[in-house]
Design a protein around this motif. Sequence first.
Motif, PDB file in Angstrom:
ATOM      1  N   ILE A 129      46.326   9.519   7.375  1.00  0.00           N
ATOM      2  CA  ILE A 129      46.815   9.353   8.804  1.00  0.00           C
ATOM      3  C   ILE A 129      46.058   9.015   9.702  1.00  0.00           C
ATOM      4  O   ILE A 129      46.069   8.324  10.547  1.00  0.00           O
ATOM      5  N   ILE A 130      44.975   9.869   9.869  1.00  0.00           N
ATOM      6  CA  ILE A 130      43.791   9.724  10.873  1.00  0.00           C
ATOM      7  C   ILE A 130      43.077   8.361  10.827  1.00  0.00           C
ATOM      8  O   ILE A 130      43.055   7.621  11.730  1.00  0.00           O
ATOM      9  N   ARG A 131      42.856   7.901   9.810  1.00  0.00           N
ATOM     10  CA  ARG A 131      42.503   6.357   9.676  1.00  0.00           C
ATOM     11  C   ARG A 131      43.500   5.380  10.111  1.00  0.00           C
ATOM     12  O   ARG A 131      43.140   4.501  10.585  1.00  0.00           O
ATOM     13  N   LYS A 132      44.845   5.426   9.619  1.00  0.00           N
ATOM     14  CA  LYS A 132      45.759   4.741  10.140  1.00  0.00           C
ATOM     15  C   LYS A 132      45.830   4.771  11.628  1.00  0.00           C
ATOM     16  O   LYS A 132      45.885   3.411  12.350  1.00  0.00           O
ATOM     17  N   GLN A 133      45.957   5.835  12.291  1.00  0.00           N
ATOM     18  CA  GLN A 133      45.891   5.952  13.744  1.00  0.00           C
ATOM     19  C   GLN A 133      44.628   5.206  14.474  1.00  0.00           C
ATOM     20  O   GLN A 133      44.720   4.639  15.455  1.00  0.00           O
ATOM     21  N   ARG A 134      43.346   5.207  13.869  1.00  0.00           N
ATOM     22  CA  ARG A 134      42.000   4.938  14.486  1.00  0.00           C
ATOM     23  C   ARG A 134      42.320   3.225  14.235  1.00  0.00           C
ATOM     24  O   ARG A 134      41.887   2.555  15.192  1.00  0.00           O
ATOM     25  N   GLU A 135      42.918   2.760  12.889  1.00  0.00           N
ATOM     26  CA  GLU A 135      43.059   1.439  12.905  1.00  0.00           C
ATOM     27  C   GLU A 135      43.819   0.808  13.948  1.00  0.00           C
ATOM     28  O   GLU A 135      43.551  -0.212  14.708  1.00  0.00           O
ATOM     29  N   LYS A 140      44.917  -2.162  18.979  1.00  0.00           N
ATOM     30  CA  LYS A 140      45.406  -2.319  20.301  1.00  0.00           C
ATOM     31  C   LYS A 140      44.546  -2.713  21.451  1.00  0.00           C
ATOM     32  O   LYS A 140      44.650  -3.342  22.164  1.00  0.00           O
ATOM     33  N   ARG A 141      43.346  -2.141  21.132  1.00  0.00           N
ATOM     34  CA  ARG A 141      42.086  -2.427  22.113  1.00  0.00           C
ATOM     35  C   ARG A 141      41.524  -3.605  21.914  1.00  0.00           C
ATOM     36  O   ARG A 141      41.246  -4.478  22.816  1.00  0.00           O
ATOM     37  N   GLU A 142      41.583  -4.283  20.793  1.00  0.00           N
ATOM     38  CA  GLU A 142      41.158  -5.671  20.393  1.00  0.00           C
ATOM     39  C   GLU A 142      42.152  -6.577  20.899  1.00  0.00           C
ATOM     40  O   GLU A 142      41.819  -7.538  21.753  1.00  0.00           O
ATOM     41  N   SER A 143      43.412  -6.285  20.961  1.00  0.00           N
ATOM     42  CA  SER A 143      44.599  -7.209  21.747  1.00  0.00           C
ATOM     43  C   SER A 143      44.325  -7.025  23.097  1.00  0.00           C
ATOM     44  O   SER A 143      44.616  -8.174  23.681  1.00  0.00           O
TER      45      SER A 143
END
Length: 152
Positions: A129-135, A140-143
């Motif tokens: 779950i934490i990895r998914k949130q970080r991805e 989002k930051r990249e966009s």
Amino acid sequence: MEQVLRNGKRGHKGRAKQFTNPDEIDAQMKAEKEKARDQPENESDSDSSEDDLEPKKKGVEGLIEIENPNRVVQKNKKITALDLNPPNRELSRREREEIEKQQARERYMKLHLEGKTEQARADLARLAIIRKQREDAAKKRESEKKGKEAKA
């Protein structure tokens, strides 16, 4: 001779002390040294080896054989005669339980590292779950960066 009275008692009754002449003491010491020199060393060695085998008995011990169960006789053991691997003895309850507890802990850690315990599964799910949130946050930051670059 008249003795001096002290508290109504007579004085010293024993003999007068006799002191040995220093010349006589020297003569005795020389005689002992010569006697020690005259004795062959082999005899003294054989006497000492006999003493090592059997301790000297005190008092009437040598005359009467005594069986005292409380008497502890100190036995010297040679290093070659010592048993380095004593036979396995029964473990006490506490020792046995301690060993079982240690083995159970090791088994649990092995299963935990393989991911087969409930706690390990829960930890892995949480990590996923934490990895998914970080991805998602990274995307989002990249966009947002691309959006800012497009506007600029």
